[in-house]
Design a protein around this motif. Structure first.
Motif, PDB file in Angstrom:
ATOM      1  N   ASP A  25       0.674  -1.234   0.032  1.00  0.00           N
ATOM      2  CA  ASP A  25      -0.024   0.051   0.128  1.00  0.00           C
ATOM      3  C   ASP A  25       0.798   1.210  -0.079  1.00  0.00           C
ATOM      4  OD1 ASP A  25       0.816  -0.586   2.668  1.00  0.00           O
ATOM      5  OD2 ASP A  25      -1.170   0.059   3.381  1.00  0.00           O
ATOM      6  N   GLU A  26       2.254   1.119   0.177  1.00  0.00           N
ATOM      7  CA  GLU A  26       3.176   2.405   0.165  1.00  0.00           C
ATOM      8  C   GLU A  26       3.758   2.457  -1.208  1.00  0.00           C
ATOM      9  OE1 GLU A  26       5.998   2.651   3.397  1.00  0.00           O
ATOM     10  OE2 GLU A  26       4.207   2.198   4.726  1.00  0.00           O
ATOM     11  N   LEU A  27       3.291   1.602  -2.258  1.00  0.00           N
ATOM     12  CA  LEU A  27       3.960   1.816  -3.769  1.00  0.00           C
ATOM     13  C   LEU A  27       3.785   3.069  -4.514  1.00  0.00           C
ATOM     14  CD1 LEU A  27       3.320  -1.690  -5.287  1.00  0.00           C
ATOM     15  CD2 LEU A  27       5.498  -0.801  -4.404  1.00  0.00           C
ATOM     16  N   ASP A  28       2.562   3.771  -4.096  1.00  0.00           N
ATOM     17  CA  ASP A  28       2.126   5.034  -4.595  1.00  0.00           C
ATOM     18  C   ASP A  28       3.039   6.232  -3.902  1.00  0.00           C
ATOM     19  OD1 ASP A  28       0.478   4.212  -6.102  1.00  0.00           O
ATOM     20  OD2 ASP A  28      -1.384   4.298  -4.862  1.00  0.00           O
ATOM     21  N   ALA A  29       3.670   5.842  -2.755  1.00  0.00           N
ATOM     22  CA  ALA A  29       4.443   6.987  -2.047  1.00  0.00           C
ATOM     23  C   ALA A  29       5.914   6.885  -2.783  1.00  0.00           C
ATOM     24  CB  ALA A  29       4.190   6.527  -0.660  1.00  0.00           C
ATOM     25  N   LEU A  35      12.926   2.393 -10.715  1.00  0.00           N
ATOM     26  CA  LEU A  35      12.573   1.099  -9.841  1.00  0.00           C
ATOM     27  C   LEU A  35      11.119   1.361  -9.223  1.00  0.00           C
ATOM     28  CD1 LEU A  35      13.363  -1.288  -8.141  1.00  0.00           C
ATOM     29  CD2 LEU A  35      14.294   0.449  -6.369  1.00  0.00           C
ATOM     30  N   GLY A  36      10.799   2.474  -8.792  1.00  0.00           N
ATOM     31  CA  GLY A  36       9.444   2.821  -8.290  1.00  0.00           C
ATOM     32  C   GLY A  36       8.209   2.433  -9.356  1.00  0.00           C
ATOM     33  N   ASP A  37       8.704   3.074 -10.603  1.00  0.00           N
ATOM     34  CA  ASP A  37       7.680   2.437 -11.817  1.00  0.00           C
ATOM     35  C   ASP A  37       7.491   1.253 -12.093  1.00  0.00           C
ATOM     36  OD1 ASP A  37       7.326   5.376 -12.116  1.00  0.00           O
ATOM     37  OD2 ASP A  37       8.549   5.917 -13.724  1.00  0.00           O
ATOM     38  N   VAL A  42       4.658  -3.958 -11.922  1.00  0.00           N
ATOM     39  CA  VAL A  42       4.669  -5.526 -11.634  1.00  0.00           C
ATOM     40  C   VAL A  42       3.557  -5.826 -10.554  1.00  0.00           C
ATOM     41  CG1 VAL A  42       5.885  -7.222 -10.287  1.00  0.00           C
ATOM     42  CG2 VAL A  42       7.236  -5.924 -12.044  1.00  0.00           C
ATOM     43  N   VAL A  43       3.454  -4.997  -9.765  1.00  0.00           N
ATOM     44  CA  VAL A  43       2.332  -5.116  -9.058  1.00  0.00           C
ATOM     45  C   VAL A  43       0.936  -5.134  -9.555  1.00  0.00           C
ATOM     46  CG1 VAL A  43       0.977  -4.624  -6.695  1.00  0.00           C
ATOM     47  CG2 VAL A  43       3.456  -4.792  -6.696  1.00  0.00           C
TER      48      VAL A  43
END
Length: 63
Positions: A25-29, A35-37, A42-43
């Motif tokens: 749930d912290e991926l958007d942050a 790497l973040g993209d 992937v998720v």
């Protein structure tokens, strides 16, 4: 999330990113980095059934 140096079974050095402690749930942050993209993609792909990856390339060997 951390980067660790690890030895592979073949004895080759490898830098791996440990994301085991990263809550989904912290991926958007995460910052807008490659790497973040990639982690967000992937998720999202894993949660979207029926989304099939597509890869295409043109080989110079057949010319």
């Amino acid at each position: 999330m951390g980067v660790t140096g690890a030895e592979t079974a073949a004895g080759l050095g490898s830098d791996l990113v440990d994301v085991t402690a990263l809550p989904l749930d912290e991926l958007d942050a995460l910052p807008d980095t490659v790497l973040g993209d990639l982690l967000r993609r992937v998720v999202a792909d894993a949660l979207t059934p029926g989304a099939e990856p597509l890869a295409a390339f043109q080989s110079a060997l057949g010319r």
